[in-house]
Design a protein around this motif. Sequence first.
Motif, PDB file in Angstrom:
ATOM      1  N   PHE A   1      21.362 -89.929 -39.726  1.00 47.56           N
ATOM      2  CA  PHE A   1      22.671 -89.556 -40.252  1.00 47.56           C
ATOM      3  C   PHE A   1      22.988 -90.266 -41.562  1.00 47.56           C
ATOM      4  O   PHE A   1      24.058 -90.073 -42.132  1.00 47.56           O
ATOM      5  N   GLY A   2      22.093 -91.145 -42.024  1.00 51.99           N
ATOM      6  CA  GLY A   2      22.366 -91.952 -43.205  1.00 51.99           C
ATOM      7  C   GLY A   2      22.859 -93.321 -42.808  1.00 51.99           C
ATOM      8  O   GLY A   2      22.180 -94.332 -43.018  1.00 51.99           O
ATOM      9  N   ILE A   3      24.012 -93.382 -42.195  1.00 54.18           N
ATOM     10  CA  ILE A   3      24.570 -94.650 -41.739  1.00 54.18           C
ATOM     11  C   ILE A   3      24.028 -95.039 -40.369  1.00 54.18           C
ATOM     12  O   ILE A   3      24.114 -96.197 -39.948  1.00 54.18           O
ATOM     13  N   ALA A   4      23.450 -94.081 -39.667  1.00 52.32           N
ATOM     14  CA  ALA A   4      22.959 -94.335 -38.310  1.00 52.32           C
ATOM     15  C   ALA A   4      21.771 -93.416 -38.016  1.00 52.32           C
ATOM     16  O   ALA A   4      21.572 -92.396 -38.682  1.00 52.32           O
ATOM     17  N   THR A   5      20.981 -93.808 -37.019  1.00 58.01           N
ATOM     18  CA  THR A   5      19.901 -92.959 -36.525  1.00 58.01           C
ATOM     19  C   THR A   5      19.967 -92.908 -35.012  1.00 58.01           C
ATOM     20  O   THR A   5      20.421 -93.856 -34.366  1.00 58.01           O
TER      21      THR A   5
ATOM     22  N   THR B   1      20.190 -96.875 -34.227  1.00 55.08           N
ATOM     23  CA  THR B   1      20.500 -97.935 -35.185  1.00 55.08           C
ATOM     24  C   THR B   1      21.801 -97.577 -35.898  1.00 55.08           C
ATOM     25  O   THR B   1      22.156 -96.393 -36.018  1.00 55.08           O
ATOM     26  N   TYR B   2      22.501 -98.603 -36.387  1.00 55.30           N
ATOM     27  CA  TYR B   2      23.765 -98.380 -37.104  1.00 55.30           C
ATOM     28  C   TYR B   2      23.895 -99.410 -38.209  1.00 55.30           C
ATOM     29  O   TYR B   2      23.791-100.619 -37.949  1.00 55.30           O
ATOM     30  N   ASN B   3      24.109 -98.939 -39.431  1.00 51.17           N
ATOM     31  CA  ASN B   3      24.245 -99.838 -40.577  1.00 51.17           C
ATOM     32  C   ASN B   3      25.677-100.359 -40.651  1.00 51.17           C
ATOM     33  O   ASN B   3      26.582 -99.647 -41.088  1.00 51.17           O
ATOM     34  N   VAL B   4      25.884-101.602 -40.243  1.00 48.72           N
ATOM     35  CA  VAL B   4      27.226-102.170 -40.251  1.00 48.72           C
ATOM     36  C   VAL B   4      27.632-102.610 -41.656  1.00 48.72           C
ATOM     37  O   VAL B   4      28.824-102.673 -41.979  1.00 48.72           O
ATOM     38  N   THR B   5      26.660-102.947 -42.487  1.00 45.94           N
ATOM     39  CA  THR B   5      26.864-103.268 -43.907  1.00 45.94           C
ATOM     40  C   THR B   5      25.674-102.676 -44.662  1.00 45.94           C
ATOM     41  O   THR B   5      24.689-102.264 -44.049  1.00 45.94           O
ATOM     42  N   PRO B   6      25.713-102.657 -46.004  1.00 45.05           N
ATOM     43  CA  PRO B   6      24.542-102.163 -46.736  1.00 45.05           C
ATOM     44  C   PRO B   6      23.276-102.958 -46.445  1.00 45.05           C
ATOM     45  O   PRO B   6      22.170-102.425 -46.585  1.00 45.05           O
ATOM     46  N   ALA B   7      23.416-104.215 -46.006  1.00 48.49           N
ATOM     47  CA  ALA B   7      22.242-105.050 -45.747  1.00 48.49           C
ATOM     48  C   ALA B   7      22.006-105.319 -44.267  1.00 48.49           C
ATOM     49  O   ALA B   7      20.968-105.868 -43.905  1.00 48.49           O
ATOM     50  N   GLY B   8      22.954-104.951 -43.409  1.00 50.82           N
ATOM     51  CA  GLY B   8      22.858-105.306 -41.993  1.00 50.82           C
ATOM     52  C   GLY B   8      22.797-104.102 -41.078  1.00 50.82           C
ATOM     53  O   GLY B   8      23.515-103.116 -41.280  1.00 50.82           O
ATOM     54  N   LYS B   9      21.942-104.169 -40.078  1.00 42.20           N
ATOM     55  CA  LYS B   9      21.741-103.042 -39.171  1.00 42.20           C
ATOM     56  C   LYS B   9      21.691-103.509 -37.728  1.00 42.20           C
ATOM     57  O   LYS B   9      20.923-104.406 -37.380  1.00 42.20           O
TER      58      LYS B   9
END
Length: 392
Positions: free
Chosen positions: A269-273, A302-310
């Motif tokens: 999804f971009g921000i998440a998979t 997975t979920y990107n909580v910040t641009p650098a953190g997942k």
Amino acid sequence: MQKKLIALAVAGLASTAAFAQSNVTVYGVADGSFDVVKVSNSAADGNNLGNTTRVSTNSSLIGFKGAESLGNGLTAVFQFESGIGFENGGSLSASRDSYVGVAGGFGTVVLGTLTGPTRALGSALDVNAGATGIGANTALLGKLGNHLVGTTDTNGSYTANAGCTTRSSTCASIFDTRWKNAIAYVSPTFAGLSLTAAYVANENKSTAGNLGTAAQANTTGYDVGLKYANGPVMAAVTYNAVDLGNNNTSFSGKSTDVADFRVGASYDFGIATVRALFDSTRADNYSTVGKATQNVYGLGATYNVTPAGKLLAQAYFARDLKVNGSSAKDTGAKLFELGYEHSLSKRTMLKAVYAHLNNDDGAAYDFGINATGVAKAGATVQGLSLGLRHTF
């Protein structure tokens, strides 16, 4: 780093266009973690292991790859890749995906030690960077009640092993290790579809003097996979069959045949998979029992909580074995993982993972990567891993 590259290329997960370079590249992964692991709730108290600390190198590797343009649309390709256990001075060898081959408009053909499409699909749907560490889905996939662990030896022979007894070892199924003495074809991609087919040579075949005896050996197999990848969607189906050629005297000298079927998919999804995997393993003329089957289901995200953190999480469920059609009670297991990966740069990340593997009373699964080596029937295997991963 997913520069398992041609490992995944051999599995149809990379394009043959990746070979269009003519230089030699040195690449690798340095992945180290400090782990606290524990084994509890075993049926026998003497098999439990209290909190134990260790340093692990999670599938760290170094490799050399290259290509040479041959003209007429053909390219020669090669790769030599070695695992490195740098926490204890491990040596180098071409134990990982290592091969030579040729690529062109027809696709790619390689031969050597190879990752097949079945193993590659399991790795692609694992949520961990590099599909490694104590939470990896290899803890449950393809193990058939934890009885099909390990890989073929250098001659291509395989002996079914029940569990792992070496600490910090790889404890994956025969389907989730690399095939030695193999040749594989990877098709070009058509409208997102690609095909991979691999054959494992019967290099260990016995001489005529051993035929019909317990010493007979004739191991061979094949591994095929069809993958669709287009934009955020990836879906694949694979089938891996192996004739162990072991002259099982419990079944009038018939060979034990093992097979693994997988189907799985992911969506980005971009921000998440999100991802899902179904795995079904079968053995005929197995041990003294006859036919055995087992299904494993898995979900991950997975979920990107910040641009650098997942954030990452996955859960896998091994159902009870079925032996000659009847359920074998309490032979399943469950794996749960929760983790976080924080990128310090494009090539370096910090990571933290908690993994919990709960065996039924009659099962003794262990971590697939960096096993405790002491898991027994009914054990709960759990661990916390804090690490650093650098790719080059």
